[in-house]
Each structure stands twice: as C-alpha cells, then as structure tokens.
Design an enzyme around this catalytic site. Structure first.
Site, mmCIF file in Angstrom:
data_model
loop_
_atom_site.group_PDB
_atom_site.id
_atom_site.type_symbol
_atom_site.label_atom_id
_atom_site.label_comp_id
_atom_site.label_asym_id
_atom_site.label_seq_id
_atom_site.Cartn_x
_atom_site.Cartn_y
_atom_site.Cartn_z
ATOM 1 N N CYS A 1 -2.652 -0.024 14.567
ATOM 2 C CA CYS A 1 -3.692 0.678 13.608
ATOM 3 C C CYS A 1 -4.965 -0.315 13.382
ATOM 4 C CB CYS A 1 -2.886 0.631 12.324
ATOM 5 S SG CYS A 1 -4.028 1.432 10.783
ATOM 6 N N CYS B 1 2.271 2.677 9.598
ATOM 7 C CA CYS B 1 1.165 2.630 10.366
ATOM 8 C C CYS B 1 1.943 2.243 11.775
ATOM 9 C CB CYS B 1 0.210 1.532 10.363
ATOM 10 S SG CYS B 1 -0.506 1.263 8.512
ATOM 11 N N THR C 1 0.864 -1.213 0.059
ATOM 12 C CA THR C 1 0.180 0.048 -0.009
ATOM 13 C C THR C 1 1.069 1.242 0.161
ATOM 14 O OG1 THR C 1 -0.122 0.102 2.457
ATOM 15 C CG2 THR C 1 -1.827 -1.172 1.254
ATOM 16 N N ARG D 1 4.154 6.557 3.172
ATOM 17 C CA ARG D 1 3.361 7.967 3.612
ATOM 18 C C ARG D 1 2.665 7.567 4.948
ATOM 19 N NH1 ARG D 1 1.243 5.563 -0.529
ATOM 20 N NH2 ARG D 1 -1.266 4.807 -0.743
ATOM 21 N N ARG E 1 -7.344 -3.237 8.523
ATOM 22 C CA ARG E 1 -7.014 -4.635 8.208
ATOM 23 C C ARG E 1 -5.479 -5.023 8.250
ATOM 24 N NH1 ARG E 1 -9.513 -8.104 3.042
ATOM 25 N NH2 ARG E 1 -8.344 -9.939 3.443
ATOM 26 N N CYS F 1 -0.232 6.479 7.255
ATOM 27 C CA CYS F 1 -1.682 6.033 7.324
ATOM 28 C C CYS F 1 -2.651 7.006 7.774
ATOM 29 C CB CYS F 1 -1.807 4.726 8.212
ATOM 30 S SG CYS F 1 -3.323 4.016 8.320
ATOM 31 N N CYS G 1 -4.384 5.472 11.272
ATOM 32 C CA CYS G 1 -4.055 5.532 12.672
ATOM 33 C C CYS G 1 -3.091 6.913 12.744
ATOM 34 C CB CYS G 1 -3.209 4.309 12.879
ATOM 35 S SG CYS G 1 -1.838 4.113 11.949
#
Length: 347
Positions: free
Chosen positions: A41, A37, A33, A66, A44, A68, A71
């Site tokens: 977090c 995080c 992705t 980058r 999923r 999240c 969270c």
C-alpha cells in the site's frame, strides 16, 4: 499456503519496504483506522502496535476491517463476481443477504457458492451471516443489551437475532447468564471464526463457528453448567487465541492452555492419544485403537474422535482413514486438509 506466514515483525518489515513478494499472500489490518491493506500500500505506514497480519481477505473482513481505498485489496486476483460481492459486503456488513440478493446483482447463486468455497472455504451467505453474528456477539460480550447486539448484527428484529444466535450458540441471548461460570467468545483465525468457551481456569470448547454440531455442543455445555453460560472472554480464551495464532502462522505447535473436555473415560483416553500424535504426522483409527490397548474398538475410536469439542488443540484432524483418505471432519474437509498441510513445517 493460507496461513504459513512468518512472524509479524517480518511482515511489518515487508510492509515498510512495500515488498511485492507478499502481495496477495498477506494483508495488514490497521486497528487505528479500521482498514486492511496490501503490504505494498502506498499510504503512510501505520505504527507497529496498530498492525495485525492476516493470511486471507476473508479473515480481514470477518475481523471487521474494511478495504483500503488507496491500495484496493479486493481488486485483482479474484473473479469479478467474488470481488463485487466482497465489496458489497464491506459496504454494508449488516445486510441480511439471501440467494435472491445475489441473483439480483446478476450472479448465479450456485456459481457464487462454488467460487467462495474454492477461495475462502465457505459460501458467501455463510461469510455474511458470521460477520453479522460476530458483531452481535462482540456487543453482548462487552455488556450490551440484546437490542444493541441486534442492531450491531444488522438484524431487522430482535426475534430474528435471537433465532440466528440460537442456531449458532444453542441458546437465546436473553437467557445467557451475565456472570456465568462459563463464558463464550469468538476468535478470528486464518481458517475462519471459532467459538471458545472457558471457565476462569480451563478451556471447555473450541469449535469452528459454522460447524453444524456447535449448537448441540453448546446446549450440552450449558446443561452441564446448570445454565451458567454467558458471553465474555476469560483468560484461557486469550491464551488459546494466542496459541492458535502462532500455530497457524507457523511459529509454534505447542498448546499449553489447560483443557476440560469432559467426556467418558474412554473418550478422554482417545483424546489423550490424539494429543500424543506429533504435529505433522497422522494416524489411522485402527492405530489409535491399538495405541490405547483396544485394537478391536476402531469404530468406537471414530465416534470418540467425532465427539471431540476442542478442535485443533485436541488434534482430531490428524486422524485419517486406513487407506490414507481424509475421512470426515466436523470443521470441513478443506480445513482438515489445510491443517495437515500446514503441520508439515513442524515435522
């Protein structure tokens, strides 16, 4: 501590359990992705093979991830100025920041310098510059053209990119050999970005990317290779990257990557003595001089220590002053202190 992390498997278990004990101590970067995080977090959970773990927000940002939006890893635990600028950097990682840009956001540049050095060991402008250069270096390492690397690094002109790249690597990108005998690449670590240069069989250089002496060291390497220096990753760089990751995470202090540090016979003798210092221990310059049978050569030992161009693996950070002071370190005294602190676990 910044990099005294357990194994990735342990951290992945903590991620699955959303263990609050690791909040603010470790972060997970998800390759599928492109985000990083908190371990708590609520999103999923990613597959294990897509996860890498970092000991600092800076390491996640420098690796190109980058924050999240579930969270908000940049929120909390940082002062408003630091959080604001980190968020701005993530929103536009290719931007060429100046102190005027920082002031335009309502922050005092000198206060920001102190805040970022205290939290990350580097200034905000250095972090922004390394991210741009890292993106450009990655593009070139993958065979991209200079203009593509310039665009990836976020520079407004090719000449601006060449000047910045020359400052860090000692050469302009257009002059680098495509199939050089030596290949340079970046390694992201918990202590910041490092530049590694290797042949197909040996590691020739490993330095922190913000070390002032790096451009001169790379120029000398390029001259030694008769201009045959390119960008790319050869097996010794993969090997030392894995060893560095294990070392900084507290999983092992061994370095088996073959080295070619060059240097004079005296320098190589000093560097061999440095590698004989057990992890978690320190020596003074005079003790090193005595160990190599040259008790009167303390100053020469100090010069050889400073000329080492394979940081951490040849552990010049383990040499301190006779009075116990840290003395100088090319990668910065904050890194020397953290390395010495981390190695206590290996005693």
């Amino acid at each position: 501590m910044l990099f005294a992390l357990p194994s990735d498997d342990t951290l992945y278990d903590a991620l699955l359990a959303r263990d609050p004990a690791w909040d603010g101590r470790a972060w997970v970067a998800v390759g599928s992705t492109g985000v990083f995080c908190r371990l708590t977090c609520p999103a999923r959970k990613p597959r294990r093979e897509n996860c890498t773990f970092h000991a600092s927000i800076a390491a996640c940002l420098e690796a190109g991830f980058r924050p999240c939006k579930r969270c908000h890893p940049l929120a909390g635990g940082t002062d408003p100025a630091t959080a604001d600028l980190l968020a701005a950097l993530e929103a536009d990682p290719g931007r060429r920041w100046t102190e005027a840009c920082v002031a335009a956001r309502g922050w005092d540049p000198s206060t920001i310098r102190r805040a970022f050095r205290r939290q990350f060991g580097m200034t905000f402008l250095t972090m922004a510059r390394l991210r741009r250069l890292g993106r450009g270096a990655a593009e070139l390492a993958e065979g991209g053209a200079v203009i593509a690397a310039q665009q990836a690094a976020g520079f407004e002109s090719a000449s601006g990119f060449r000047c910045a790249f020359a400052r860090y690597l000692g050469v302009a990108p257009g002059t680098l050999a495509r199939d050089g005998l030596l290949q340079a690449d970046w390694i992201e670590t918990a202590l910041g970005a490092m530049v590694a240069v290797a042949s197909r069989t040996h590691l020739h250089l490993l330095e922190f990317a913000d070390r002032p002496a790096l451009p001169n060291e790379l120029r000398r390497l390029r001259a030694e290779a008769k201009g045959s220096l390119g960008l790319g990753r050869l097996p010794p760089v993969d090997a030392v990257a894995a060893e560095l990751d294990a070392f900084l995470a507290g999983r092992g202090a061994g370095f088996a990557t073959p080295l070619e540090p060059a240097g004079t016979p005296f320098q190589r003798q000093v560097w061999a003595a440095l590698r004989a210092i057990p992890p978690g221990h320190t020596r003074s310059y005079s003790e090193i001089a005595a160990a190599i049978g040259r008790p009167a050569a303390t100053r020469a030992v100090a010069r050889a220590n400073g000329a080492n161009r394979i940081a951490v693996v040849i552990p010049c950070h383990r040499v301190i002053g006779a009075d116990g002071s840290l003395t100088g370190y090319g990668g910065g005294l904050w890194r020397k202190r953290r390395l010495i602190e981390a190695e206590r676990a290996y005693r």
